[in-house]
Design a protein around this motif. Structure first.
Motif, mmCIF file in Angstrom:
data_model
loop_
_atom_site.group_PDB
_atom_site.id
_atom_site.type_symbol
_atom_site.label_atom_id
_atom_site.label_comp_id
_atom_site.label_asym_id
_atom_site.label_seq_id
_atom_site.Cartn_x
_atom_site.Cartn_y
_atom_site.Cartn_z
ATOM 1 N N PRO A 119 26.553 14.349 10.316
ATOM 2 C CA PRO A 119 26.806 15.112 11.550
ATOM 3 C C PRO A 119 28.153 15.802 11.576
ATOM 4 O O PRO A 119 28.343 16.752 12.329
ATOM 5 C CB PRO A 119 26.706 14.046 12.651
ATOM 6 C CG PRO A 119 26.955 12.738 11.962
ATOM 7 C CD PRO A 119 26.428 12.908 10.574
ATOM 8 N N GLN A 120 29.102 15.331 10.771
ATOM 9 C CA GLN A 120 30.424 15.950 10.774
ATOM 10 C C GLN A 120 30.530 17.135 9.831
ATOM 11 O O GLN A 120 31.485 17.931 9.923
ATOM 12 C CB GLN A 120 31.501 14.916 10.402
ATOM 13 C CG GLN A 120 31.485 14.475 8.951
ATOM 14 C CD GLN A 120 30.502 13.337 8.695
ATOM 15 O OE1 GLN A 120 29.568 13.107 9.472
ATOM 16 N NE2 GLN A 120 30.714 12.621 7.602
ATOM 17 N N TRP A 121 29.562 17.312 8.941
ATOM 18 C CA TRP A 121 29.692 18.353 7.924
ATOM 19 C C TRP A 121 29.643 19.773 8.473
ATOM 20 O O TRP A 121 30.363 20.653 7.984
ATOM 21 C CB TRP A 121 28.642 18.158 6.830
ATOM 22 C CG TRP A 121 29.104 17.123 5.842
ATOM 23 C CD1 TRP A 121 28.836 15.791 5.863
ATOM 24 C CD2 TRP A 121 29.965 17.329 4.724
ATOM 25 N NE1 TRP A 121 29.463 15.145 4.820
ATOM 26 C CE2 TRP A 121 30.161 16.077 4.095
ATOM 27 C CE3 TRP A 121 30.591 18.452 4.181
ATOM 28 C CZ2 TRP A 121 30.962 15.926 2.966
ATOM 29 C CZ3 TRP A 121 31.383 18.305 3.052
ATOM 30 C CH2 TRP A 121 31.564 17.056 2.462
ATOM 31 N N PRO A 122 28.807 20.093 9.481
ATOM 32 C CA PRO A 122 28.908 21.445 10.060
ATOM 33 C C PRO A 122 30.295 21.739 10.635
ATOM 34 O O PRO A 122 30.761 22.885 10.594
ATOM 35 C CB PRO A 122 27.847 21.431 11.172
ATOM 36 C CG PRO A 122 26.870 20.395 10.750
ATOM 37 C CD PRO A 122 27.686 19.339 10.071
ATOM 38 N N LEU A 123 30.981 20.704 11.126
ATOM 39 C CA LEU A 123 32.326 20.898 11.650
ATOM 40 C C LEU A 123 33.331 21.144 10.530
ATOM 41 O O LEU A 123 34.276 21.916 10.691
ATOM 42 C CB LEU A 123 32.733 19.686 12.488
ATOM 43 C CG LEU A 123 31.906 19.503 13.766
ATOM 44 C CD1 LEU A 123 32.193 18.152 14.403
ATOM 45 C CD2 LEU A 123 32.195 20.621 14.752
ATOM 46 N N TYR A 124 33.121 20.494 9.384
ATOM 47 C CA TYR A 124 33.968 20.798 8.231
ATOM 48 C C TYR A 124 33.762 22.257 7.806
ATOM 49 O O TYR A 124 34.717 22.965 7.467
ATOM 50 C CB TYR A 124 33.634 19.873 7.063
ATOM 51 C CG TYR A 124 33.963 18.419 7.289
ATOM 52 C CD1 TYR A 124 34.964 18.031 8.179
ATOM 53 C CD2 TYR A 124 33.281 17.412 6.601
ATOM 54 C CE1 TYR A 124 35.260 16.700 8.394
ATOM 55 C CE2 TYR A 124 33.582 16.069 6.797
ATOM 56 C CZ TYR A 124 34.566 15.722 7.692
ATOM 57 O OH TYR A 124 34.863 14.397 7.899
ATOM 58 N N GLY A 125 32.507 22.693 7.821
ATOM 59 C CA GLY A 125 32.223 24.088 7.487
ATOM 60 C C GLY A 125 32.864 25.039 8.475
ATOM 61 O O GLY A 125 33.431 26.072 8.089
ATOM 62 N N ALA A 126 32.791 24.702 9.779
ATOM 63 C CA ALA A 126 33.420 25.546 10.802
ATOM 64 C C ALA A 126 34.922 25.624 10.587
ATOM 65 O O ALA A 126 35.534 26.690 10.733
ATOM 66 C CB ALA A 126 33.106 24.997 12.196
ATOM 67 N N CYS A 127 35.542 24.504 10.227
ATOM 68 C CA CYS A 127 36.985 24.483 9.995
ATOM 69 C C CYS A 127 37.354 25.450 8.871
ATOM 70 O O CYS A 127 38.298 26.246 9.009
ATOM 71 C CB CYS A 127 37.431 23.064 9.649
ATOM 72 S SG CYS A 127 39.195 22.919 9.264
ATOM 73 N N ALA A 128 36.618 25.405 7.770
ATOM 74 C CA ALA A 128 36.909 26.293 6.644
ATOM 75 C C ALA A 128 36.724 27.759 7.031
ATOM 76 O O ALA A 128 37.527 28.628 6.668
ATOM 77 C CB ALA A 128 36.011 25.934 5.460
ATOM 78 N N ILE A 129 35.670 28.044 7.786
ATOM 79 C CA ILE A 129 35.398 29.423 8.201
ATOM 80 C C ILE A 129 36.506 29.940 9.110
ATOM 81 O O ILE A 129 36.998 31.066 8.954
ATOM 82 C CB ILE A 129 34.033 29.504 8.903
ATOM 83 C CG1 ILE A 129 32.901 29.293 7.881
ATOM 84 C CG2 ILE A 129 33.857 30.852 9.604
ATOM 85 C CD1 ILE A 129 31.537 29.146 8.512
ATOM 86 N N PHE A 130 36.935 29.123 10.059
ATOM 87 C CA PHE A 130 37.958 29.579 11.003
ATOM 88 C C PHE A 130 39.320 29.739 10.340
ATOM 89 O O PHE A 130 40.110 30.604 10.747
ATOM 90 C CB PHE A 130 38.057 28.611 12.187
ATOM 91 C CG PHE A 130 36.944 28.765 13.185
ATOM 92 C CD1 PHE A 130 36.615 30.015 13.677
ATOM 93 C CD2 PHE A 130 36.228 27.661 13.642
ATOM 94 C CE1 PHE A 130 35.586 30.169 14.608
ATOM 95 C CE2 PHE A 130 35.204 27.809 14.565
ATOM 96 C CZ PHE A 130 34.883 29.061 15.045
ATOM 97 N N VAL A 131 39.618 28.910 9.346
ATOM 98 C CA VAL A 131 40.873 29.115 8.607
ATOM 99 C C VAL A 131 40.848 30.481 7.923
ATOM 100 O O VAL A 131 41.825 31.244 7.961
ATOM 101 C CB VAL A 131 41.092 27.987 7.586
ATOM 102 C CG1 VAL A 131 42.226 28.342 6.630
ATOM 103 C CG2 VAL A 131 41.413 26.684 8.305
ATOM 104 N N GLY A 132 39.697 30.817 7.303
ATOM 105 C CA GLY A 132 39.565 32.141 6.707
ATOM 106 C C GLY A 132 39.688 33.244 7.741
ATOM 107 O O GLY A 132 40.310 34.289 7.491
ATOM 108 N N GLY A 133 39.124 33.026 8.934
ATOM 109 C CA GLY A 133 39.231 34.014 9.998
ATOM 110 C C GLY A 133 40.653 34.193 10.477
ATOM 111 O O GLY A 133 41.076 35.316 10.809
#
Length: 473
Positions: free
Chosen positions: A207-221
C-alpha cells in the motif's frame, strides 16, 4: 599479427553492445521525443508553454498516485458502512479546513508574483515529503494520514491557482488562452490515465508503494518547475482583482488612463483610485462562474455518491470494481472529449457554450433520474465530464476577453478557489445522501437546475448584448 587481431577482436563486441543499448533506449527516447514534439508544437516550445504542459502532466501523474493509495486505504479496504465513516472523516479533517484555507490561497499567492516558479516547485516538493509521511500510515489508516492528506490537497490546489495565473504569461503568438488551457488540461488527463494503472500495479506490491512513486514524480516536478522561463515570475502591469466591490457597493468600470497615471473616480474634487474587479467587466464572467460552480458541485457529488452507490449496488451484471471503472472511464473520456472540442471551438460564443452545456447536463441528469439504469449512469458521468471541461474552457475565454490584462492572473486565482469550494459542497452532499439511485440522480439534477436558474438568463442576455470589452479577435 597477433596483436592486431587482439586489438580488433573486441570491436564487434563493442558494436553489438552499442546496438543492443540503442535498441533498448529507442522505445524510451523515441517516446520522449514524440512527447516533446507534441508539447512544443505551434510555438509552445519557444514561449515556454510546452514546459508548463509537461509540468502539469507530472502534477497529474503524482496526484493520481496519491489518490490510488488513499482510495485503497480509506475506501476499498473496509466494509461499506465503515468506508462511509472513513470518507466522512476524511472530508471533515481535510475538506472542512480547506474551505477556510481556500479563500486565503488566491490572495496569498497574489503577494508572490515574483516567486511563481518557486511556488509551483514548493508545492511539488511539499507533496513529495507528505507522500513519504503518508507511506507510514497508509496501511493502517491512522489519524495522522488525514492531516497529511489535507496538506496534499492544499498544495495541489495552490499549484492549480499558480498554474492558471502563469498560462497568460506563456501564450505563443496567435494562440488563444482557451486553446492553451486545453493543451495543459489534456496533458494532465493523459498523464493521469497513464499513471493510474502504474499506481494500481504498485499497489499490488504494497500500500505504500504508490506513495513512493508519487514522491519520485513530485521531486522531478519540483526540478522541472525551475526550468520555466523567467518571465513566469514577472509581475509587470499586474494588480489584484476583486470578486466583489469593496463595502458591498457598486463598483464602476475604471476609466482608461494614460501611461504613468492612476485610474480613478473623482469624489468631491478628490481622485479615488479603484482597482478593476470582476463586476466591473460585465455580467458574463460572474454568470459563467455560477454555471461552472454548478458543474463542479455536480462533479464532487457524483464522485462520492456513485463511489458508495456502485460499491453497494453494482451495475447490472458487473462487480463493484468494474462498475466504478466503467463510470470513471466514461467521465474521463467525456472530459478529454470536452477539452478537445473546447480547443477546436476556441473562444466562439462562450456564453452560448456555457448555457448550452449546462442545459445538456441538466437534461441528461433528469433522464438518469427518470430512467435510472447502467446506461444512464454512464451517460451522465460522460456528459458531466464533457460539459464541465467545455464550461471551464469557455469561462477561461470570458476572463481573457472581459477582464483587464493587469488583473487577469488574479481573476484566475479567485475563480479557481470558488470552483473548488463548490466541489467540496457537492462532495459533502454526496457522502451524506442515502444510497438510492433515483434520489441521487434527482439531487444531481437539482444542483444543475439551481445553477441554471442563477446563470442561464444572464448568460443569454450578455450574449445578445455582446461583450463590453471585446479583447479577443
Amino acid at each position: 599479427m597477433a596483436s592486431a587481431r587482439s586489438h580488433d577482436g573486441p570491436g564487434p563486441l563493442r558494436s553489438a553492445g552499442r546496438s543492443i543499448g540503442h535498441a533498448l533506449r529507442v522505445p524510451f527516447t523515441g517516446t520522449a521525443r514524440g512527447i516533446r514534439k507534441a508539447t512544443h508544437a505551434h510555438g509552445a516550445g519557444e514561449s515556454g508553454l510546452g514546459k508548463l504542459i509537461e509540468l502539469h502532466a507530472v502534477n497529474g501523474a503524482g496526484d493520481v498516485m496519491i489518490t490510488v493509495a488513499l482510495a485503497s486505504t480509506v475506501f476499498f479496504s473496509v466494509p461499506t458502512d465503515q468506508a462511509r465513516g472513513r470518507v466522512a472523516l476524511y472530508l471533515a479533517v481535510t475538506m472542512a479546513p480547506f474551505i477556510l484555507l481556500a479563500p486565503v490561497i488566491g490572495p496569498l499567492l497574489d503577494r508572490l508574483p515574483h516567486g511563481r516558479r518557486a511556488a509551483m516547485a514548493g508545492s511539488m516538493l511539499a507533496r513529495a515529503a507528505l507522500a513519504l509521511t503518508m507511506s507510514g500510515a497508509v496501511a493502517t489508516g491512522d489519524l495522522e494520514l488525514y492531516p497529511a492528506a489535507l496538506g496534499v490537497l492544499v498544495c495541489s490546489k495552490a499549484y492549480g491557482v499558480v498554474r492558471s495565473a502563469v498560462v497568460p504569461r506563456l501564450l505563443p503568438p496567435k494562440f488563444s488562452l482557451v486553446k492553451a488551457n486545453s493543451r495543459v488540461t489534456l496533458a494532465g488527463l493523459l498523464a493521469t490515465g497513464a499513471a493510474a494503472p502504474v499506481g494500481a500495479g504498485l499497489q499490488t506490491i504494497g500500500p505504500q508503494w504508490p506513495l513512493y512513486g508519487a514522491c519520485a514524480i513530485f521531486v522531478g516536478g519540483g526540478i522541472l518547475a525551475f526550468t520555466l522561463p523567467p518571465k513566469v515570475d514577472s509581475a509587470k502591469g499586474e494588480s489584484r482583482a476583486q470578486l466583489v466591490p469593496p463595502h458591498g457597493g457598486s463598483e464602476p468600470r475604471p476609466s482608461p488612463t494614460k501611461p504613468g497615471t492612476k485610474g480613478g473616480t473623482k469624489t468631491g474634487g478628490k481622485s479615488r483610485e479603484r482597482r478593476p474587479g470582476l463586476r466591473s467587466v460585465g455580467p458574463s464572467v460572474l454568470h459563467g462562474l455560477q454555471a461552472n460552480a454548478a458543474h463542479r458541485a455536480l462533479s464532487g457529488f457524483l464522485i462520492f455518491f456513485l463511489a458508495f452507490l456502485l460499491r453497494e449496488h453494482p451495475l447490472a451484471g458487473q462487480s463493484a470494481a468494474i462498475s466504478l471503472g466503467i463510470v470513471g472511464a466514461a467521465a474521463g473520456v467525456g472530459n478529454a472529449l470536452g477539452t478537445a472540442v473546447g480547443s477546436w471551438l476556441r473562444a466562439r460564443g462562450p456564453e452560448i457554450i456555457v448555457a448550452s452545456v449546462l442545459g445538456l447536463a441538466l437534461g441528461v441528469a433528469i433522464l438518469a433520474a427518470v430512467f435510472f439504469s447502467t446506461v444512464m449512469v454512464a451517460a451522465l458521468a460522460a456528459t458531466a465530464g464533457l460539459t464541465q471541461a467545455l464550461s471551464k474552457l469557455s469561462l477561461d475565454a470570458m476572463i481573457q476577453r472581459d477582464v483587464p490584462e493587469e488583473v487577469r492572473t488574479s481573476a484566475f486565482a479567485r475563480s479557481e478557489t470558488l470552483l473548488q469550494m463548490a466541489w467540496v459542497v457537492g462532495g459533502a452532499i454526496g457522502i451524506a445522501l442515502p444510497l438510492n439511485g433515483v434520489l441521487g440522480m434527482s439531487v444531481a439534477a437539482g444542483l444543475l437546475a439551481l445553477g441554471a436558474s442563477a446563470s442561464v438568463r444572464g448568460l443569454l442576455g450578455a450574449a445578445r448584448r455582446g461583450s463590453p470589452h471585446p479583447r479577443v479577435a
